[in-house]
Scaffold this active site. Structure first.
Site, PDB file in Angstrom:
ATOM      1  CB  CYS A 116      -1.051   0.153   1.443  1.00  4.92           C
ATOM      2  SG  CYS A 116      -2.110  -1.437   1.250  1.00  4.92           S
ATOM      3  CG  HIS A 253      -3.273   3.646   1.727  1.00  6.13           C
ATOM      4  ND1 HIS A 253      -3.854   2.982   0.650  1.00  6.13           N
ATOM      5  CD2 HIS A 253      -3.219   2.433   2.676  1.00  6.13           C
ATOM      6  CE1 HIS A 253      -3.910   1.691   0.997  1.00  6.13           C
ATOM      7  NE2 HIS A 253      -3.952   1.560   2.031  1.00  6.13           N
ATOM      8  CG  ASN A 283      -6.659  -0.707   1.051  1.00  6.68           C
ATOM      9  OD1 ASN A 283      -5.902  -0.343   0.161  1.00  6.68           O
ATOM     10  ND2 ASN A 283      -6.362  -1.267   2.396  1.00  6.68           N
TER      11      ASN A 283
HETATM   12  N1  ACO Z   1     -18.454  -8.182   9.397  1.00  9.00           N
HETATM   13  C1  ACO Z   1     -18.611  -8.551  10.534  1.00  9.00           C
HETATM   14  N2  ACO Z   1     -18.175  -8.768  11.477  1.00  9.00           N
HETATM   15  C2  ACO Z   1     -16.667  -8.822  11.224  1.00  9.00           C
HETATM   16  C3  ACO Z   1     -15.978  -8.461  10.086  1.00  9.00           C
HETATM   17  C4  ACO Z   1     -16.978  -8.273   8.867  1.00  9.00           C
HETATM   18  N3  ACO Z   1     -16.651  -7.872   7.939  1.00  9.00           N
HETATM   19  N4  ACO Z   1     -14.664  -8.501  10.001  1.00  9.00           N
HETATM   20  C5  ACO Z   1     -14.655  -8.991  11.365  1.00  9.00           C
HETATM   21  N5  ACO Z   1     -15.654  -9.074  12.129  1.00  9.00           N
HETATM   22  C6  ACO Z   1     -15.720  -9.545  13.511  1.00  9.00           C
HETATM   23  C7  ACO Z   1     -14.589 -10.384  13.929  1.00  9.00           C
HETATM   24  O1  ACO Z   1     -14.686 -11.513  13.607  1.00  9.00           O
HETATM   25  C8  ACO Z   1     -14.520  -9.999  15.357  1.00  9.00           C
HETATM   26  O2  ACO Z   1     -15.769 -10.584  16.095  1.00  9.00           O
HETATM   27  P1  ACO Z   1     -15.555 -11.307  17.641  1.00  9.00           P
HETATM   28  O3  ACO Z   1     -15.320 -10.306  18.465  1.00  9.00           O
HETATM   29  O4  ACO Z   1     -16.691 -12.209  17.698  1.00  9.00           O
HETATM   30  O5  ACO Z   1     -14.327 -12.251  17.284  1.00  9.00           O
HETATM   31  C9  ACO Z   1     -15.148  -8.654  15.492  1.00  9.00           C
HETATM   32  O6  ACO Z   1     -15.679  -8.331  14.504  1.00  9.00           O
HETATM   33  C10 ACO Z   1     -14.089  -7.630  15.865  1.00  9.00           C
HETATM   34  O7  ACO Z   1     -12.725  -7.723  14.892  1.00  9.00           O
HETATM   35  P2  ACO Z   1     -11.708  -6.951  14.899  1.00  9.00           P
HETATM   36  O8  ACO Z   1     -10.626  -7.600  13.930  1.00  9.00           O
HETATM   37  O9  ACO Z   1     -10.982  -6.795  16.323  1.00  9.00           O
HETATM   38  O10 ACO Z   1     -12.217  -5.628  14.321  1.00  9.00           O
HETATM   39  P3  ACO Z   1     -11.752  -4.153  14.000  1.00  9.00           P
HETATM   40  O11 ACO Z   1     -12.534  -2.993  14.744  1.00  9.00           O
HETATM   41  O12 ACO Z   1     -10.245  -4.300  14.462  1.00  9.00           O
HETATM   42  O13 ACO Z   1     -11.901  -3.836  12.790  1.00  9.00           O
HETATM   43  C11 ACO Z   1     -10.432  -3.998  10.638  1.00  9.00           C
HETATM   44  C12 ACO Z   1     -11.342  -5.010  11.709  1.00  9.00           C
HETATM   45  C13 ACO Z   1     -11.681  -3.034   9.836  1.00  9.00           C
HETATM   46  C14 ACO Z   1      -9.723  -4.785   9.505  1.00  9.00           C
HETATM   47  C15 ACO Z   1      -9.504  -3.130  11.148  1.00  9.00           C
HETATM   48  O14 ACO Z   1      -8.772  -3.571  12.095  1.00  9.00           O
HETATM   49  C16 ACO Z   1      -8.821  -2.448  10.303  1.00  9.00           C
HETATM   50  O15 ACO Z   1      -9.243  -1.457   9.343  1.00  9.00           O
HETATM   51  N6  ACO Z   1      -7.416  -2.667  10.297  1.00  9.00           N
HETATM   52  C17 ACO Z   1      -6.279  -1.915   9.327  1.00  9.00           C
HETATM   53  C18 ACO Z   1      -6.290  -2.355   8.107  1.00  9.00           C
HETATM   54  C19 ACO Z   1      -5.231  -1.665   7.227  1.00  9.00           C
HETATM   55  O16 ACO Z   1      -4.909  -0.575   7.568  1.00  9.00           O
HETATM   56  N7  ACO Z   1      -4.483  -2.296   6.441  1.00  9.00           N
HETATM   57  C20 ACO Z   1      -3.243  -1.763   6.030  1.00  9.00           C
HETATM   58  C21 ACO Z   1      -3.154  -1.628   4.565  1.00  9.00           C
HETATM   59  S1  ACO Z   1      -3.731  -3.047   3.758  1.00  9.00           S
HETATM   60  C22 ACO Z   1      -2.176  -3.659   2.731  1.00  9.00           C
HETATM   61  O17 ACO Z   1      -1.145  -2.885   2.927  1.00  9.00           O
HETATM   62  C23 ACO Z   1      -2.277  -4.532   1.832  1.00  9.00           C
END
Ligand code: ACO
Length: 326
Positions: A116, A253, A283
């Site tokens: 990214c 980004h 993304n």
């Molecule tokens: N729909 C419903 N529930 C979901 C989903 C979904 N799509 N995805 C995860 N959940 C659930 C999980 O299973 C978890 O459930 P549980 O509590 O029963 O176990 C709950 O939601 C919380 O999960 P987390 O992963 O802790 O959720 P979080 O609030 O952290 O959000 C997310 C997840 C959106 C992925 C976030 O962490 C994020 O944006 N992270 C950064 C991503 C990023 O910046 N990536 C870098 C660039 S990508 C690259 O370089 C290729």
């Protein structure tokens, strides 16, 4: 005033595949909801490539628009750098395929792989050619087909990504060595390979011979994002010799709206100065910054002469920021 050669962005272009996939479309086959995705990420839809569309086609479409905006033709191009993590083939590079498809003359062409953060890295590499007079007309492209790396049974990742391409034309111009100059004015690039397990693809030509699927510990990546990006933005501003408050537009980004808001809050950036496209594009990895730039330029918000701050973080981990005056 000393005369210096600056690398100036003279044209911007973007391309998004026709097919639009909404959150509700995804909820038909993965256990998620529009409400969860919008609340946790800000994403409402993403574009997805057609089955027969390689990433080079996206890159070519964006490049043509950037060249037209710059008043240049493929004949003028002597350097092509494509930032991508989803190449058509293991080799040759997407850049040489773009060169062939555009019909550019023999020149320099290669890919940059920083996931990214790739577009910010690629701009810095291009600056190394242009600001030394080694390129008269460079195409810097971010192009990705991230949906091809998705595990469609993993709701934690498959809802986050989309496909697209953005491109800029970079040309040398004489400046006075001050922050009033147009051009790429400052950079901060970072990588920390010890964090690989947080975000990677579980395949490759030199391991299992597979393309692989994207794996991410989203909440861990999230934790690093705001701190890392803020540090890089501050360092890039210092490298350029500007105050963050003097920036007209932040073109980040587009990973997660909460990350963009967190960075803006930490750095005291007015949220109205942040270009946001992730609601429409999701993304798109290395394509997201040039796509956001294209959006801002086309809708008239970003104007020639304004100061921009680009920033990104991605797999590696890699991260970085760039200050430029358009
Ligand atoms: N729909 C419903 N529930 C979901 C989903 C979904 N799509 N995805 C995860 N959940 C659930 C999980 O299973 C978890 O459930 P549980 O509590 O029963 O176990 C709950 O939601 C919380 O999960 P987390 O992963 O802790 O959720 P979080 O609030 O952290 O959000 C997310 C997840 C959106 C992925 C976030 O962490 C994020 O944006 N992270 C950064 C991503 C990023 O910046 N990536 C870098 C660039 S990508 C690259 O370089 C290729």
């Amino acid at each position: 005033m000393t005369s210096v050669l600056r690398s100036v962005v003279t044209g911007v272009g973007g391309y998004l595949p026709e097919r639009v996939v909404t959150n509700d479309d995804l909820a038909k086959f993965v256990d998620t909801s529009d409400e969860w995705i919008v609340e946790r990420t800000g994403i409402r839809q993403r574009h997805q490539v057609a089955d027969d569309q390689p990433v080079s086609d996206l890159a070519v479409a964006a490049a043509r628009r950037a060249l037209a905006a710059a008043g240049r033709t493929p004949d003028d191009v002597d350097l092509i750098i494509v930032a991508t993590t989803t190449a058509d083939l293991t080799f040759p590079s997407v850049a040489t395929i773009v060169q062939r498809k555009l019909g550019c003359p023999v020149g320099i062409a290669f890919d940059v792989q920083a996931v990214c953060s790739g577009f910010v890295y690629a701009l810095s590499v291009a600056d190394g050619f242009t600001a030394r007079g080694r390129s008269k007309c460079a195409l810097v492209i971010g192009a990705e087909t991230m949906t091809r790396l998705m595990d469609w049974t993993d709701r934690g990742t498959c809802v986050l990504f989309g496909d697209g391409a953005g491109a800029v034309v970079v040309e040398p111009m004489a400046g006075e060595g001050t922050t009033a100059d147009r051009g790429l004015l400052g950079f901060a690039l970072r990588a920390d390979g010890t964090k690989q397990d947080l975000l990677y693809v579980d395949g490759g030509p030199s391991t299992n011979g597979q393309v692989g699927k994207l794996r991410m510990q989203g909440n861990q990546v999230f934790r690093h994002a705001v701190v890392n990006i803020s540090e890089a933005v501050t360092a890039a501003a210092a490298d350029a010799g500007i105050e963050i408050a003097s920036v007209d537009w932040f073109v980040p980004h587009q990973a997660n709206l909460r990350i963009l808001q967190g960075v803006a809050r930490r750095l005291g950036i007015d949220e109205h100065k942040v270009i946001t496209t992730l609601d429409q594009h999701a993304n798109t990895s290395a394509a997201s910054i040039p796509l956001a730039l294209d959006q801002g330029v086309r809708d008239g918000r970003i104007k020639p002469g304004q100061m921009l701050l680009l920033e990104a973080m991605g797999g590696g981990l890699t991260w970085g920021a760039c200050v430029l005056r358009l």
